[in-house]
Design a protein around this motif. Sequence first.
Motif, mmCIF file in Angstrom:
data_model
loop_
_atom_site.group_PDB
_atom_site.id
_atom_site.type_symbol
_atom_site.label_atom_id
_atom_site.label_comp_id
_atom_site.label_asym_id
_atom_site.label_seq_id
_atom_site.Cartn_x
_atom_site.Cartn_y
_atom_site.Cartn_z
ATOM 1 N N ARG A 5 -18.874 -31.031 41.900
ATOM 2 C CA ARG A 5 -18.608 -31.532 40.821
ATOM 3 C C ARG A 5 -19.978 -30.967 39.986
ATOM 4 O O ARG A 5 -21.024 -31.105 40.714
ATOM 5 N N ALA A 6 -19.918 -30.991 38.751
ATOM 6 C CA ALA A 6 -21.113 -30.723 37.886
ATOM 7 C C ALA A 6 -21.008 -31.540 36.477
ATOM 8 O O ALA A 6 -20.186 -31.930 36.110
ATOM 9 N N GLY A 17 -28.258 -22.219 26.665
ATOM 10 C CA GLY A 17 -27.180 -21.325 27.002
ATOM 11 C C GLY A 17 -27.103 -20.474 28.280
ATOM 12 O O GLY A 17 -26.066 -19.784 28.558
ATOM 13 N N LEU A 18 -28.051 -20.941 28.980
ATOM 14 C CA LEU A 18 -27.965 -19.950 30.295
ATOM 15 C C LEU A 18 -27.024 -20.336 31.223
ATOM 16 O O LEU A 18 -26.267 -19.548 31.782
ATOM 17 N N CYS A 19 -26.631 -21.683 31.233
ATOM 18 C CA CYS A 19 -25.483 -21.912 31.974
ATOM 19 C C CYS A 19 -24.287 -21.557 31.733
ATOM 20 O O CYS A 19 -23.471 -21.053 32.570
ATOM 21 N N ARG A 51 -24.415 -23.580 41.154
ATOM 22 C CA ARG A 51 -25.847 -23.923 41.647
ATOM 23 C C ARG A 51 -26.972 -23.213 41.063
ATOM 24 O O ARG A 51 -27.941 -23.690 40.509
ATOM 25 N N GLU A 52 -26.666 -21.731 40.747
ATOM 26 C CA GLU A 52 -27.622 -20.895 40.304
ATOM 27 C C GLU A 52 -27.881 -21.372 38.622
ATOM 28 O O GLU A 52 -28.790 -21.462 37.863
ATOM 29 N N ALA A 53 -26.744 -21.773 38.028
ATOM 30 C CA ALA A 53 -26.845 -22.256 36.706
ATOM 31 C C ALA A 53 -27.610 -23.591 36.489
ATOM 32 O O ALA A 53 -28.569 -23.752 35.481
ATOM 33 N N ILE A 62 -28.715 -30.092 34.422
ATOM 34 C CA ILE A 62 -27.365 -30.028 35.091
ATOM 35 C C ILE A 62 -27.581 -30.545 36.636
ATOM 36 O O ILE A 62 -28.628 -30.457 37.345
ATOM 37 N N SER A 63 -26.700 -31.305 36.831
ATOM 38 C CA SER A 63 -26.589 -31.813 38.251
ATOM 39 C C SER A 63 -25.312 -31.429 38.747
ATOM 40 O O SER A 63 -24.260 -31.141 38.395
#
Length: 65
Positions: A5-6, A17-19, A51-53, A62-63
């Motif tokens: 989950r995120a 906006g990178l994610c 995970r990269e985001a 972000i978790s």
Amino acid sequence: MNELRASVNKNACIGCGLCAEICPSVFSMTPQGLAETTASIVDPSMGQAVREAAHSCPTNAISVF
């Protein structure tokens, strides 16, 4: 395999906006310019991108769990 989950902390998000660029199948930008998740459970095949985001987020908003 365990569920992945995120979540996005909207109080920490600065809307860079990178994610959404790195993982558009899980993250999008709201009309207010903040990131949000578009899936409650992340497809395991997207784990590396999620995970990269999270790692790329400049405010650690972000978790992934």
